[in-house]
Design a protein around this motif. Sequence first.
Motif, PDB file in Angstrom:
ATOM      1  N   VAL A  99       8.039   4.817   1.528  1.00  0.00           N
ATOM      2  CA  VAL A  99       7.054   3.785   1.879  1.00  0.00           C
ATOM      3  C   VAL A  99       7.749   2.496   2.274  1.00  0.00           C
ATOM      4  O   VAL A  99       7.355   1.820   3.242  1.00  0.00           O
ATOM      5  CB  VAL A  99       6.083   3.563   0.698  1.00  0.00           C
ATOM      6  N   GLY A 139       7.339   1.055   5.893  1.00  0.00           N
ATOM      7  CA  GLY A 139       6.706  -0.264   5.958  1.00  0.00           C
ATOM      8  C   GLY A 139       7.608  -1.302   6.593  1.00  0.00           C
ATOM      9  O   GLY A 139       7.141  -2.142   7.389  1.00  0.00           O
ATOM     10  N   ASN A 140       8.886  -1.265   6.259  1.00  0.00           N
ATOM     11  CA  ASN A 140       9.832  -2.218   6.852  1.00  0.00           C
ATOM     12  C   ASN A 140       9.903  -2.045   8.360  1.00  0.00           C
ATOM     13  O   ASN A 140       9.967  -3.030   9.123  1.00  0.00           O
ATOM     14  CB  ASN A 140      11.203  -2.030   6.212  1.00  0.00           C
ATOM     15  N   VAL A 185       6.430  -3.315   9.852  1.00  0.00           N
ATOM     16  CA  VAL A 185       6.284  -4.769   9.692  1.00  0.00           C
ATOM     17  C   VAL A 185       7.244  -5.498  10.626  1.00  0.00           C
ATOM     18  O   VAL A 185       6.865  -6.483  11.299  1.00  0.00           O
ATOM     19  CB  VAL A 185       6.517  -5.160   8.220  1.00  0.00           C
ATOM     20  N   ARG A 237       7.681 -12.004   6.413  1.00  0.00           N
ATOM     21  CA  ARG A 237       7.800 -10.554   6.500  1.00  0.00           C
ATOM     22  C   ARG A 237       8.389  -9.974   5.212  1.00  0.00           C
ATOM     23  O   ARG A 237       8.004  -8.877   4.793  1.00  0.00           O
ATOM     24  CB  ARG A 237       8.614 -10.152   7.722  1.00  0.00           C
ATOM     25  N   LEU A 295       6.476  -7.249   2.896  1.00  0.00           N
ATOM     26  CA  LEU A 295       7.085  -6.007   2.449  1.00  0.00           C
ATOM     27  C   LEU A 295       7.024  -5.869   0.929  1.00  0.00           C
ATOM     28  O   LEU A 295       6.780  -4.796   0.390  1.00  0.00           O
ATOM     29  CB  LEU A 295       8.538  -5.919   2.922  1.00  0.00           C
ATOM     30  N   LEU A 339       3.523  -4.941  -0.016  1.00  0.00           N
ATOM     31  CA  LEU A 339       3.282  -3.542   0.344  1.00  0.00           C
ATOM     32  C   LEU A 339       3.924  -2.599  -0.667  1.00  0.00           C
ATOM     33  O   LEU A 339       3.318  -1.602  -1.102  1.00  0.00           O
ATOM     34  CB  LEU A 339       3.825  -3.268   1.750  1.00  0.00           C
ATOM     35  N   SER A 362       1.598  -0.255  -3.082  1.00  0.00           N
ATOM     36  CA  SER A 362       1.767   1.198  -2.930  1.00  0.00           C
ATOM     37  C   SER A 362       2.421   1.804  -4.161  1.00  0.00           C
ATOM     38  O   SER A 362       2.075   2.917  -4.593  1.00  0.00           O
ATOM     39  CB  SER A 362       2.600   1.506  -1.687  1.00  0.00           C
TER      40      SER A 362
END
Length: 505
Positions: free
Chosen positions: A46, A50-51, A54, A170, A174, A177, A181
Motif C-alpha cells: 500500500v 500510494g507513494n 500521490v 505529499r 502518504l 494513507l 490503510s
Amino acid sequence: MHCRWCAVPSPTETAAGRPRPALRERIGRHVLLSLVLIWGLGSTVVLGVGNHFVAEAFDRALLDDAHALAAHVRGGDAAPGAAPLQLDLTQREVGLLRFDQSETVWFAVYGDGGALVAGEADLAPDGVPAGSTHTFSQLQRDGRELRRVSLRIDGPQPFTVVMAQTTAERTQLLRRLLVYSGLAQLWLLVALGSWLLRGIERDLKPLSDLQDAVDRRDAADLRPLPAALTHDAATRDVQRLGEALDGLLARVQQSLHAQREFAGNVAHELRTPLAGIRTQATHALGHADPAVWRTELEGIAQAEQRASRTVDQLLALARATEGGIALTLQPLALDAAVRDTLLRFLPRADALGVDLGAEGLEHAVHVQANLALVEGILNNLLDNALRYGRGNPARITVALRADATHAVLCVSDNGPGVGPDLAGRLQQRWAQGAPGLLLGQGAGLGLSIVARYAQLMGGRLTLDDAQAGTLRDPGGAVGSGLAASVWLPLAPPSPPPHGRAGPQA
C-alpha cells in the motif's frame, strides 16, 4: 488478560527440559505469524502504490503550474529589434501563482543562453532529456527537500521554466494513507485471526475429546471407543485416528486373550503330569528298593517328556495365532522342504520299525508359503503318524501332488484312523479320538496347529480315511488309517527373462 493461545502448556517436557507446545498453540502461532507477515507485506505494498500515485498527482499539478507560468512569458520573436523575453505578470499575480496553503513554491525562467528572465536566480534548471519537454528531479534548498520540474518551451527563442515546491504535503498525505490503510488492515487482521483461532479450537475439539476419552480409560478397558468420537467425527483425520485406536485396542485385546488362553492352557495341561510326577516321586521316596526307584524315575522321565511336548505345542499354537499379524509369504520349493524333513525323521522311524516313504517328490512344486510354518506342519503330521500309525507292518507315506491352483501334501498312515464324525472336530484344540485317549499321548493340539498354520498361508487341512489316499500295503490291500491332506496355494509363475518371448500357443 488470559490468553489460552499464549499460555505455556504443562504437558510432557522435552529432553532439554522445555515444555512441549500444545498442538492448538503451534497452529495458532503459525496462523498469527502468517497474518502478521501478510499485514506487513500488505502495508508495504500500500505504501509503495500510494507513494507512486500521490507523487504522480503532485507532479502533474506542478507541471500544470509550470505550463501556466510559461503562458505568461512574452517576447522572443525572431524579427530584428524584437523585445527580449519577459514575464508578463505583476507582483500580485506572481504572488497568487506561488500561493499554496501548505507548501512553498519557487520559480525561475531562463532564456536559451541560460540568462535569468524572472524568478529565483539560485533555482537552476535540470537538464531536459532529448525527445522530452520536461523532467522531474529532487532538490535540496535551505535544508528542505524540494520537488522540481524543468519545462522546456521550444520556439523562435526557446526558454526553460523551472518550478519547485516543498514536499511536506505529499509526505503528510502518504502518512495518513499508511495510517488509515494500516488501521483498516489491522482491524481485518484481528477479525480474521479471531475467526481462524475459533475455527482451529472447534476443529481440534474432537481430538481433545478423543484424548480425554483415552485418558479416562482403565487399563483393562479395551472396548472400542464411542462412535461419536470415531465413526461420527467431524473430520476424516480424527475419524481415521479413532479407527486406528479401535484397531489397536482390538489387537491388544486379542493378544491379551491369547496370553490368558495360553496361560490357562499351560496350567490346565501341566496340572496332570506334574501331579503324576509328584505322586511317583513320593512313592519312590517311600521305598528303599532301587528297582522301584528306577521304575518311578522312568515314569517321571516319560511324564516330563509329555509335559515338554505339550508346552512346545502350546507355544507353537500361540506363535501361530500371533504370527498372522506380520507373516511373510514367498515362493518356496515344497518338494525340497518335504525331502529335508523326511531325512530328519528317518532315524526315528527306523527305531520304531516304521516304513517311511514318499511319493511325487521327483517333480518340483513351488508354493506361496512360509518355510517355518511348512516345517511345523510336516513335523506335527509326521509326529502324529509315528505315534498312532501302528499297523502291522506300520507304514507312513508322504505324497505330494499339484493341481491348477494348489499343491496337496498328504501324510497317510495305516493306524486305527478316525471316524467321519471326528474328522472336523480333531482340528479344534484339545480334541482327541479314542486311540489317542487309549495311548495317553498328546493333548489334542497337533492337528489344530496344522490347521492354523495352513490357514495363515491361505490353505486348509482335510482329514480323510486312508482308503481315499495313496497308501497301499505290498499286497495291494488298502490299509485303514488317517490321511491328513494340506492344501497350499501355488506360487505365481515367474516372469520370463527380459528380452525373451514367452512360450507360443
